[in-house]
Motif scaffolding. Sequence first.
Motif, PDB file in Angstrom:
ATOM      1  N   LEU A 475       0.834  -1.207   0.000  1.00 52.37           N
ATOM      2  CA  LEU A 475       0.000   0.000   0.000  1.00 52.37           C
ATOM      3  C   LEU A 475       0.864   1.250   0.000  1.00 52.37           C
ATOM      4  CD1 LEU A 475      -2.819  -1.075   2.502  1.00 52.37           C
ATOM      5  CD2 LEU A 475      -2.957  -0.950   0.003  1.00 52.37           C
ATOM      6  N   GLN A 476       1.989   1.239   0.706  1.00 49.12           N
ATOM      7  CA  GLN A 476       2.904   2.375   0.663  1.00 49.12           C
ATOM      8  C   GLN A 476       3.429   2.607  -0.750  1.00 49.12           C
ATOM      9  OE1 GLN A 476       5.755   1.313   3.872  1.00 49.12           O
ATOM     10  NE2 GLN A 476       5.285   3.322   4.729  1.00 49.12           N
ATOM     11  N   MET A 477       3.818   1.538  -1.425  1.00 46.82           N
ATOM     12  CA  MET A 477       4.331   1.666  -2.789  1.00 46.82           C
ATOM     13  C   MET A 477       3.232   2.103  -3.745  1.00 46.82           C
ATOM     14  SD  MET A 477       6.746  -1.004  -4.795  1.00 46.82           S
ATOM     15  CE  MET A 477       7.596  -0.522  -6.311  1.00 46.82           C
ATOM     16  N   LEU A 478       1.996   1.628  -3.520  1.00 47.55           N
ATOM     17  CA  LEU A 478       0.890   2.051  -4.365  1.00 47.55           C
ATOM     18  C   LEU A 478       0.635   3.547  -4.220  1.00 47.55           C
ATOM     19  CD1 LEU A 478      -1.276   1.088  -6.341  1.00 47.55           C
ATOM     20  CD2 LEU A 478      -2.793   0.729  -4.382  1.00 47.55           C
ATOM     21  N   VAL A 479       0.796   4.079  -3.015  1.00 50.85           N
ATOM     22  CA  VAL A 479       0.651   5.521  -2.810  1.00 50.85           C
ATOM     23  C   VAL A 479       1.680   6.281  -3.642  1.00 50.85           C
ATOM     24  CG1 VAL A 479       0.982   7.349  -1.105  1.00 50.85           C
ATOM     25  CG2 VAL A 479      -0.443   5.395  -0.557  1.00 50.85           C
ATOM     26  N   MET A 480       2.916   5.778  -3.688  1.00 50.45           N
ATOM     27  CA  MET A 480       3.951   6.413  -4.514  1.00 50.45           C
ATOM     28  C   MET A 480       3.572   6.371  -5.990  1.00 50.45           C
ATOM     29  SD  MET A 480       7.377   4.857  -2.769  1.00 50.45           S
ATOM     30  CE  MET A 480       7.527   4.726  -0.989  1.00 50.45           C
ATOM     31  N   CYS A 481       3.056   5.224  -6.453  1.00 54.92           N
ATOM     32  CA  CYS A 481       2.671   5.095  -7.862  1.00 54.92           C
ATOM     33  C   CYS A 481       1.519   6.044  -8.200  1.00 54.92           C
ATOM     34  CB  CYS A 481       2.273   3.653  -8.162  1.00 54.92           C
ATOM     35  SG  CYS A 481       3.631   2.464  -8.023  1.00 54.92           S
ATOM     36  N   ILE A 482       0.555   6.174  -7.283  1.00 56.36           N
ATOM     37  CA  ILE A 482      -0.550   7.110  -7.520  1.00 56.36           C
ATOM     38  C   ILE A 482      -0.032   8.533  -7.609  1.00 56.36           C
ATOM     39  CG2 ILE A 482      -2.643   8.086  -6.487  1.00 56.36           C
ATOM     40  CD1 ILE A 482      -3.257   5.329  -5.348  1.00 56.36           C
ATOM     41  N   GLU A 483       0.904   8.874  -6.754  1.00 60.14           N
ATOM     42  CA  GLU A 483       1.477  10.219  -6.781  1.00 60.14           C
ATOM     43  C   GLU A 483       2.220  10.469  -8.088  1.00 60.14           C
ATOM     44  OE1 GLU A 483       1.980  13.996  -5.040  1.00 60.14           O
ATOM     45  OE2 GLU A 483       0.711  12.280  -4.508  1.00 60.14           O
ATOM     46  N   LYS A 484       2.940   9.465  -8.577  1.00 62.62           N
ATOM     47  CA  LYS A 484       3.635   9.595  -9.859  1.00 62.62           C
ATOM     48  C   LYS A 484       2.634   9.817 -10.985  1.00 62.62           C
ATOM     49  CE  LYS A 484       7.696   8.581  -8.069  1.00 62.62           C
ATOM     50  NZ  LYS A 484       8.724   9.617  -7.886  1.00 62.62           N
ATOM     51  N   GLU A 702       3.916  -1.030 -11.934  1.00 62.46           N
ATOM     52  CA  GLU A 702       4.029  -1.411 -10.524  1.00 62.46           C
ATOM     53  C   GLU A 702       2.681  -1.366  -9.824  1.00 62.46           C
ATOM     54  OE1 GLU A 702       6.564  -2.705  -9.062  1.00 62.46           O
ATOM     55  OE2 GLU A 702       7.839  -2.524 -10.830  1.00 62.46           O
ATOM     56  N   GLY A 703       1.862  -0.373 -10.137  1.00 67.06           N
ATOM     57  CA  GLY A 703       0.543  -0.275  -9.511  1.00 67.06           C
ATOM     58  C   GLY A 703      -0.335  -1.463  -9.831  1.00 67.06           C
ATOM     59  N   GLU A 704      -0.335  -1.906 -11.085  1.00 67.29           N
ATOM     60  CA  GLU A 704      -1.128  -3.061 -11.466  1.00 67.29           C
ATOM     61  C   GLU A 704      -0.606  -4.335 -10.802  1.00 67.29           C
ATOM     62  OE1 GLU A 704      -3.898  -3.333 -13.000  1.00 67.29           O
ATOM     63  OE2 GLU A 704      -4.112  -1.202 -13.468  1.00 67.29           O
ATOM     64  N   LYS A 705       0.701  -4.440 -10.653  1.00 70.13           N
ATOM     65  CA  LYS A 705       1.257  -5.611  -9.979  1.00 70.13           C
ATOM     66  C   LYS A 705       0.816  -5.649  -8.517  1.00 70.13           C
ATOM     67  CE  LYS A 705       5.605  -6.536 -10.569  1.00 70.13           C
ATOM     68  NZ  LYS A 705       7.073  -6.322 -10.704  1.00 70.13           N
ATOM     69  N   ILE A 706       0.782  -4.490  -7.868  1.00 74.14           N
ATOM     70  CA  ILE A 706       0.343  -4.436  -6.468  1.00 74.14           C
ATOM     71  C   ILE A 706      -1.122  -4.829  -6.346  1.00 74.14           C
ATOM     72  CG2 ILE A 706      -0.075  -2.876  -4.527  1.00 74.14           C
ATOM     73  CD1 ILE A 706       2.433  -1.327  -5.454  1.00 74.14           C
ATOM     74  N   LEU A 707      -1.964  -4.312  -7.231  1.00 76.28           N
ATOM     75  CA  LEU A 707      -3.384  -4.651  -7.176  1.00 76.28           C
ATOM     76  C   LEU A 707      -3.600  -6.133  -7.468  1.00 76.28           C
ATOM     77  CD1 LEU A 707      -4.836  -1.479  -8.860  1.00 76.28           C
ATOM     78  CD2 LEU A 707      -5.298  -2.256  -6.542  1.00 76.28           C
ATOM     79  N   HIS A 708      -2.821  -6.686  -8.369  1.00 78.36           N
ATOM     80  CA  HIS A 708      -2.929  -8.119  -8.632  1.00 78.36           C
ATOM     81  C   HIS A 708      -2.574  -8.926  -7.379  1.00 78.36           C
ATOM     82  CE1 HIS A 708      -2.750 -11.916 -10.788  1.00 78.36           C
ATOM     83  NE2 HIS A 708      -1.561 -12.134 -10.263  1.00 78.36           N
TER      84      HIS A 708
END
Length: 933
Positions: A475-484, A702-708
């Motif tokens: 979830l922390q990494m997903l926040v970074m991807c959303i910000e990007k 990366e975001g799609e990988k996290i959601l998967h």
Amino acid sequence: MMNCSSDEDEAEVNELERFDDFTLASSWERFISEIEAVCRRWMADGPKNLLEKGAVLVGNSNELYKTNCELKYDKKSYCMEYYFKEKRKGKVTNWDPTWHHLQLAFGVTEFLIIAPQSASGVVLNSPEASKLLSAVAIAMSNCCSLWPAFVPVHDPSRKAHIGIQNMGTVFTRRFESDCIKSQVPVKLMHLEGLYELFVSKFAFSTQDFTMYKVQFTMKLTYRTLPCDDDDDDDYMREAEAENAKSSAGAKGELVQRSQWDDDCPWSEWYSAEDPVKGFDLVTIWSDRTVESSLEMAEIENSSPHEAKMWHLLPIILDITNDGQKVKTVGFASQLSLLVVALEMSFEAQFLEDFVTGLKVDSRAEKLRSSASIPPPTVVARVLKELFHEGVDALDLSKGENKSSRAIKGAPAESLFAQFCLNSLWLGNCNIRAIAMLWIEFVREVRWCWEESQPLPRIPVNDTIDLSSCLIHQKLQMLVMCIEKKREANAEFFDATEDKDSVPSYIEEDLPSKPDLTRNMDKKTHRRKRQDDLNDTQEAVNDLNALDVASDRIRRGSAGVAGSMTLLSSCQKMHAPFTQDAPPMTEDIHDERLNAVAAFGDSFSFSAQLEKEILSSDMSAFKAANPDAVFEDFIRWHSPGDWINDDIEGNKISGTRLSSDWPPKGRLSKRMSDHGNFWRKLWNDAPALAAYEQKPLLDPNREGEKILHYLETLRPHQLLEQMVCTAFRASADTLNQASFGDLNQMKSKLNQFYLTMASMLRPLQANQLSQDSDIFEDLKRLCVIFEHVERLTVLAVSLYRKFILTPRLFNAIFSDYYNFYLPRMGKSEVEVDFHKEFDQRQQVWIDERNAIADLFIPPTSNQSWRKVLSMGNLLNGHEPVLREIIFKMCDDISDHHYATHNPLGPQQDVETYRMYIEGTSNDLGVSLSVVSCD
């Protein structure tokens, strides 16, 4: 004649042969003999031997023991008990809370009780009682024992006794006690009437009452009124009405009655019952001599603050009921349900199976029929609290203990931790409810991703907390991807709007974008376009001034790198803006480490894993320093691989070289080897500024990988991380509680965190199976958590009530902590779960006002319902129990029947003693009288 004489002689012989010993003939005499034998044996053994033979402690006393013996008389069985102290020496004092009732009533230390072994345990027949007491008295006299003996009589509820004691002379003390169970006469509710009752036992008429000096002492017990007395409906209605009036707002609106723990950290999840149900205050009045009933009236009208001593006893909620543990609702109870859900999570492959009931084992199918799924409205409310109620100034370290990070969970205020805590209280925390909430939770996360909306409860930063659980890391990494994604979208629109406003020659010299660089201020992410253009123009002017001699364009420079100059030209070396290294979660780190382990420990394979980052840095360095060579990059990026000959030459000659350029030095052996990986990478790297390069982190991929990962998470993998996070978040919530400077509580919490970290460690290895032994350990951990939670709630409750008296607060909690410790299984002492906490603390004079404030004045309904009319009011409270001791002491050394002992000291004897305890509906009187008959 002879025959007649012989017949008479034969008759005499036969009569002698049938002789009976009449000293032991009757059963009553044999009964006396048995009592005497038992008493002689007890007297010979003494306290020490009796303890070795199995004497047991009595009640709450720490020094009173008893032993017993069974006797039979006239087809009836009796039990004779001997009560004694281990050490017979010591001064006898009044109002010792450990005393037996008969000790307090009659002022004796050791005594006998003989009672029938029947359901009532008392002698209901008066002649039988007198005969039984006579037998004991004769036996005591035969063995020269001075023990007083008592026989319980009448109805058991009256606690009535008769007794007798041989005083070693011709004097005998007789005892008698009884009580009034019906309405007590008004006269006996007041000290005057009780005084006159005592004096009437030895005065000939009422005119003689003033001729005697009576010793008097008193103990009054006050009790705070309960706020939740279910039996007192009138009081509840009145209290609620009064509370409603006092809680009315300015516009007449009623404010809801608040709970005691509304502002406690756990109140967001549950309301704890106040463990401190009230207080008993015992006031003891010192011994004084009274000569008239008028003095007693003055004492009755005096304030309890005039008492010699105050003792406070908190009434603490018992955790057991008849030896059975009371079920309470709290974090511990819900965590135990979560452990059961973890055990059930192995029954299906996917979380959807628990919701739909497809492809589940028989055990899970049985669970499906018994476990309920929460209504959609409840799930929607939980998701709204998680995602749509923003948290301002979120502090993930709030409430963390110093050992909290040893538990691989998530911070209590984070999104996943809040999901876990909500799961504890969703329905009955079964696996089906958790599965449904998780599916909806992931859908909300995907919506935030697709709409580029920030995830709540997770701050935006460039680092991932590898000490947390994997879901929190994702979830922390997903926040970074959303910000990007948000920044990329904003830049796209800005570039479209301002495409013609920036000259082409300025665009070439733009510094790297903040989202692609390392060590840049986060505030530049939100600068306006005009500020960027102004800064860019200034940067271009500075670069032109520095590079007048150069005909090549310098791009992506962060400024001059100290005093270093390039080897191929006399230009200053510039440090480039570089891309940030892409964040990595724990599983990505493990993949890289496994790759290194698979290919060996050689430098080439290790560098291969960092190829993208190294190549990016080389390209940025080339763009910022167009004339640079490979050696320049090594001097800037890896100074340890550059051997500076200038420094070595200066050390040898001690002189400064005439020219500082070109720098004298060489590459290290590692970098100068033939086919060096770094040099090959340098030759292939294009000169591109950081903002011109392909980002090292592809947010979309990366975001799609996290959601998967979140959508395909196995049930047991989710529950393993939930258990660790829920334990840590629950403990952190309790850790936020304010309970002052309690060293025991701080030490207990620190120790508990270490225990959790140790017992939860197997869950972090992701190697858990359904038949693992960890489940029993987790259930034991829930029991430990329950003890810690109970102590924490108690500490908070006591702290709030004794905030003005810290000494009493620490003393009371220490007493209860030592009392409760064996119940936690932390002591070798055998636990008596029927024993209640009864440790009293003396209240100092400067603490009395604060303690008196605990006794809130009663309402009018409480006053007339609870009235005792006994005076000595404390904030409108009358004593719930009044105990009085009257004594008359006489010197019997000169008495006509006394044994003359000219060498012995004169000694006063309590010729009359009366102990009185009671209320308006229950008055007990115990009288002892010394006589010479």
